[in-house]
Write an enzyme that holds these catalytic residues in place. Structure first.
Site, PDB file in Angstrom:
ATOM      1  N   HIS A  31       1.043  -1.534  -0.067  1.00 11.96           N
ATOM      2  CA  HIS A  31       0.082  -0.133   0.161  1.00 11.96           C
ATOM      3  C   HIS A  31       1.219   1.183  -0.037  1.00 11.96           C
ATOM      4  O   HIS A  31       0.020   2.057   0.065  1.00 11.96           O
ATOM      5  CB  HIS A  31      -0.884   0.390   0.684  1.00 11.96           C
ATOM      6  CG  HIS A  31      -2.082  -0.814   1.317  1.00 11.96           C
ATOM      7  ND1 HIS A  31      -1.328  -1.661   2.176  1.00 11.96           N
ATOM      8  CD2 HIS A  31      -2.551  -2.045   0.803  1.00 11.96           C
ATOM      9  CE1 HIS A  31      -2.055  -3.308   2.915  1.00 11.96           C
ATOM     10  NE2 HIS A  31      -3.296  -3.125   1.119  1.00 11.96           N
ATOM     11  N   ASP A  51      34.680 -31.470  14.481  1.00 10.64           N
ATOM     12  CA  ASP A  51      34.581 -32.653  13.930  1.00 10.64           C
ATOM     13  C   ASP A  51      35.706 -32.371  13.152  1.00 10.64           C
ATOM     14  O   ASP A  51      35.199 -32.698  11.557  1.00 10.64           O
ATOM     15  CB  ASP A  51      32.845 -32.601  13.457  1.00 10.64           C
ATOM     16  CG  ASP A  51      33.598 -34.465  13.233  1.00 10.64           C
ATOM     17  OD1 ASP A  51      34.199 -35.468  12.706  1.00 10.64           O
ATOM     18  OD2 ASP A  51      32.118 -35.193  12.298  1.00 10.64           O
ATOM     19  N   HIS A  74      36.026 -36.538  10.990  1.00  9.58           N
ATOM     20  CA  HIS A  74      35.316 -36.651   9.904  1.00  9.58           C
ATOM     21  C   HIS A  74      35.866 -36.879   7.874  1.00  9.58           C
ATOM     22  O   HIS A  74      35.785 -37.130   7.283  1.00  9.58           O
ATOM     23  CB  HIS A  74      33.738 -36.287   9.780  1.00  9.58           C
ATOM     24  CG  HIS A  74      34.024 -34.770   9.198  1.00  9.58           C
ATOM     25  ND1 HIS A  74      34.609 -34.054   9.761  1.00  9.58           N
ATOM     26  CD2 HIS A  74      34.118 -34.591   7.899  1.00  9.58           C
ATOM     27  CE1 HIS A  74      34.641 -33.032   9.201  1.00  9.58           C
ATOM     28  NE2 HIS A  74      34.205 -32.681   7.665  1.00  9.58           N
ATOM     29  N   HIS A 109      36.154 -37.422   3.487  1.00  6.39           N
ATOM     30  CA  HIS A 109      36.973 -36.321   2.323  1.00  6.39           C
ATOM     31  C   HIS A 109      37.802 -37.157   2.037  1.00  6.39           C
ATOM     32  O   HIS A 109      39.163 -37.066   1.428  1.00  6.39           O
ATOM     33  CB  HIS A 109      37.748 -34.655   2.936  1.00  6.39           C
ATOM     34  CG  HIS A 109      36.228 -34.430   3.772  1.00  6.39           C
ATOM     35  ND1 HIS A 109      34.715 -33.820   2.464  1.00  6.39           N
ATOM     36  CD2 HIS A 109      35.786 -33.782   4.465  1.00  6.39           C
ATOM     37  CE1 HIS A 109      34.697 -33.295   3.658  1.00  6.39           C
ATOM     38  NE2 HIS A 109      34.944 -32.750   4.833  1.00  6.39           N
ATOM     39  N   ASP A 117      30.106 -33.097   3.054  1.00 13.20           N
ATOM     40  CA  ASP A 117      29.381 -32.548   3.554  1.00 13.20           C
ATOM     41  C   ASP A 117      27.944 -33.340   3.663  1.00 13.20           C
ATOM     42  O   ASP A 117      26.961 -33.381   4.618  1.00 13.20           O
ATOM     43  CB  ASP A 117      29.556 -31.724   4.076  1.00 13.20           C
ATOM     44  CG  ASP A 117      31.729 -31.476   5.118  1.00 13.20           C
ATOM     45  OD1 ASP A 117      31.676 -33.135   5.667  1.00 13.20           O
ATOM     46  OD2 ASP A 117      31.903 -30.725   4.719  1.00 13.20           O
TER      47      ASP A 117
HETATM   48  S1  FES Z   1       1.426  -0.515   2.848  1.00 10.77           S
HETATM   49 FE1  FES Z   1       0.382  -1.791   3.420  1.00 10.77          FE
HETATM   50  S2  FES Z   1       1.604  -3.672   3.619  1.00 10.77           S
HETATM   51 FE2  FES Z   1       3.064  -1.999   3.661  1.00 10.77          FE
HETATM   52 FE   LIG Z   2      33.593 -31.764   5.964  1.00  5.95          FE
END
Ligand code: FES
Ligand SMILES: [Fe+2]
Length: 448
Positions: A114, A215, A218, A223, A368
Site C-alpha cells: 500500500h 569434527d 570425519h 573427504h 559434507d
Molecule cells: S503498506 Fe500495507 S502492507 Fe505495507
Molecule cells: Fe567436511
C-alpha cells in the site's frame, strides 16, 4: 507467562532426557522435532548474537543487505553517522516484506503493498492517502521494528533480539583469539570478495554448526577421495598427516574451534593451490608471523561461534551462516574473505579456490552435505529416531587451561560438540538467560 513460554518450560524434562552432553549422548529428536525447533527459534536464536554482515558489504550511508536472524527476515543498514542498524523486514501495516532485494543502497524503503515508506533509520515517513490516518495513527510509534542490540568484532556485525544479552566481546570470550588467526593477519583486516553463495540442504542446522565446532574426525573418511586427489602429484605428502597433532577448544558459551599446525611450511592444500596464492602466502609469511605469532599463522582451522556462525581457514578462507528453515532444512550462506590489502589477483584466486573446494558444488562441500542429508532421511523412521547417538570421542581426556576460558583437548575429539550441546540445553531449558559464570562452573564440574 505466555502459552509459548509455558510450553517451552514443560519441554525441559524431555530435553534433558534427549541431551546428556556430559556423557556424550544425544537423542535424534533434537534434529527432527518441530516443537523443539520452535523453542530453538525463541530461546537460542532469540537470545544469541547472530552474524548479520561485514563492514565491507556496507561501505556507504544507505547501503543495506537483507538477511535472517533465525527465521526472522531483517534489513541491515549503514546509517549516516556510520553506525549500523537492523530492522525486522516487515511492514508495520500488514506485514509485507518491506525490502525484497538482497542488497543495495536506499534513502528509504517503500512497501510494495500500500506504499508506506520508511527512512533508512527505520522511521515511518510516508503513508499514501494519509488523511485516513490523521489523528489515529502516531507515525512515531509505527516505524520498522529495530533489532535492539548491534555490535561488531573486527568488522563482523552481529545483532541480538535480547536487550539484556551481555556485550558481544564478553559472549565471544576466548574464541576471539582463535578467530583472529584468520581475521587479523593484515593491519588492513579482511573484506568479503564475490557475492554470497547460497544453497539449501535438507538437514537440521545443528549438524553443520556442530561439525564446524568440533569434527575433524570425519575428514579421514568423508573427504578421503578429494584428499587422495590432492596428494596425487606428490606421493610423499599426505595432507591429513599433520592434522592429528592439533588441538580443540570448547568455550563455556558453546563455541568450538579445532586446529592443527602444518609441520611443513606449506598449507595442506598446496598441491591444488595456484602459484599466485603460494607466492602470496610466502611473501606475507614474515609480516603475519610478526603480527599474530608463528603458531597462529600456521593454524589450519575450523570453528563455530554459537549458534550458527562458522568458518574455515587454511588456504580456504570461508565464513558461513547456517540459517535454520525448519527442523529438516537449513540454508547455507557462504562468504569468501581475504586480506583487505591483498592484490586483486590474489583476492580473485582465493575466491576461485574457495568456490572450487567449499562452494555449493565444491570438492569437500558436497561430501559434507551428502552425509547430513542421509542422516536426516534416516531420522524419519521411528526406530532410528528413538535410538541415541554417540558424541563420546575424547570424553574425559580434556582439561581446563590457565590461559583460556574454556577447555582444551585433542583435535580429533567431540569435546566442542558436547560443549555446544551443553550451552544449547542451558538456553533451551531456561526462561531467564542463564548466567555465564554458572555455565563455567557447570563446565568445570562436568565429567571431563
Ligand atoms: S503498506 Fe500495507 S502492507 Fe505495507
Ligand atoms: Fe567436511
Amino acid at each position: 507467562m505466555t502459552p509459548r513460554a509455558q510450553h517451552a518450560d514443560e519441554m525441559t524434562p524431555d530435553l534433558q532426557r534427549l541431551v546428556d552432553a556430559e556423557h556424550g549422548l544425544i537423542g535424534p529428536e533434537v534434529y527432527t522435532d518441530q516443537a523443539i525447533f520452535d523453542v530453538e527459534m525463541e530461546r537460542i536464536f532469540g537470545r544469541s548474537w547472530l552474524f548479520l554482515a561485514h563492514d565491507s558489504q556496507l561501505p556507504k550511508a544507505g547501503d543495506y543487505v537483507t538477511t535472517y536472524m533465525g527465521l526472522d527476515p531483517v534489513i541491515v543498514v549503514r546509517q549516516r553517522d556510520g553506525s549500523v542498524k537492523a530492522f525486522l523486514n516487515m511492514c508495520r501495516h500488514r506485514g509485507m516484506r518491506v525490502c525484497r532485494e538482497d542488497e543495495g543502497n536506499a534513502r528509504a524503503f517503500t512497501c510494495k503493498y500500500h506504499g508506506w515508506s520508511y527512512a533508512a533509520d527505520g522511521r515511518l515517513t510516508g503513508m499514501p492517502l494519509k488523511d485516513q490516518y490523521e489523528g489515529i495513527v502516531d507515525k512515531a510509534a509505527w516505524g520498522l521494528k529495530q533489532v535492539p542490540r548491534i555490535e561488531s568484532y573486527r568488522g563482523l556485525i552481529f545483532g541480538c533480539f535480547d536487550e539484556d544479552v551481555p556485550p558481544l566481546a564478553e559472549e565471544m570470550g576466548d574464541i576471539a583469539y582463535y578467530l583472529d588467526a584468520s581475521l587479523d593477519r593484515s593491519p588492513a583486516g579482511i573484506e568479503f570478495v564475490g557475492g554470497i553463495i547460497k544453497w539449501r540442504i535438507r538437514a537440521n542446522w545443528k549438524f553443520a554448526a556442530e561439525q564446524f565446532a568440533s569434527d575433524m574426525y570425519h575428514t579421514y573418511t568423508t573427504h578421503k577421495s578429494p584428499y587422495s586427489l590432492l596428494s596425487a602429484d606428490d606421493l610423499d605428502h599426505d595432507p591429513l598427516k599433520d592434522t592429528i597433532h592439533g588441538h580443540q577448544y570448547s568455550s563455556p558459551h558453546g563455541h568450538g574451534f579445532g586446529w592443527w599446525i602444518a609441520e611443513e611450511e606449506r598449507p595442506s592444500d598446496a598441491a591444488l593451490l595456484p602459484t599466485v596464492l603460494l607466492r602470496y602466502i610466502e611473501k606475507t609469511r614474515a609480516a603475519v608471523t610478526e603480527r599474530i605469532g608463528d603458531d597462529r599463522r600456521r593454524m589450519e582451522s575450523h570453528g563455530t561461534i554459537f549458534p550458527n556462525f562458522s568458518w574455515l581457514y587454511s588456504s580456504i578462507p570461508t565464513l558461513r551462516v547456517w540459517h535454520p528453515k525448519s527442523p529438516d532444512e537449513m540454508e547455507v550462506w557462504a562468504y569468501v574473505f581475504v586480506d583487505a590489502d591483498a592484490p586483486d589477483d590474489v583476492k580473485d584466486a582465493f575466491r576461485r579456490f574457495t568456490v572450487l573446494t567449499f562452494g555449493a558444488s565444491g570438492l569437500y562441500e558436497q561430501d559434507d552435505g551428502e552425509n547430513w542429508v542421509t542422516i536426516q532421511n534416516n531420522l524419519t523412521s521411528p526406530q532410528v529416531r528413538k535410538t541415541p547417538m554417540n558424541l563420546q570421542s575424547s570424553l574425559g581426556r580434556n582439561g581446563s587451561s590457565p590461559d583460556s576460558d574454556g577447555r582444551m583437548g585433542p583435535v580429533i575429539g567431540e569435546m566442542a560438540s558436547r560443549g555446544f550441546f551443553h550451552r544449547w540445553l542451558s538456553l533451551m531449558s531456561s526462561r531467564d538467560r542463564p548466567q555465564t559464570h554458572n555455565l563455567e562452573e557447570a563446565m568445570i564440574d562436568a565429567a571431563e
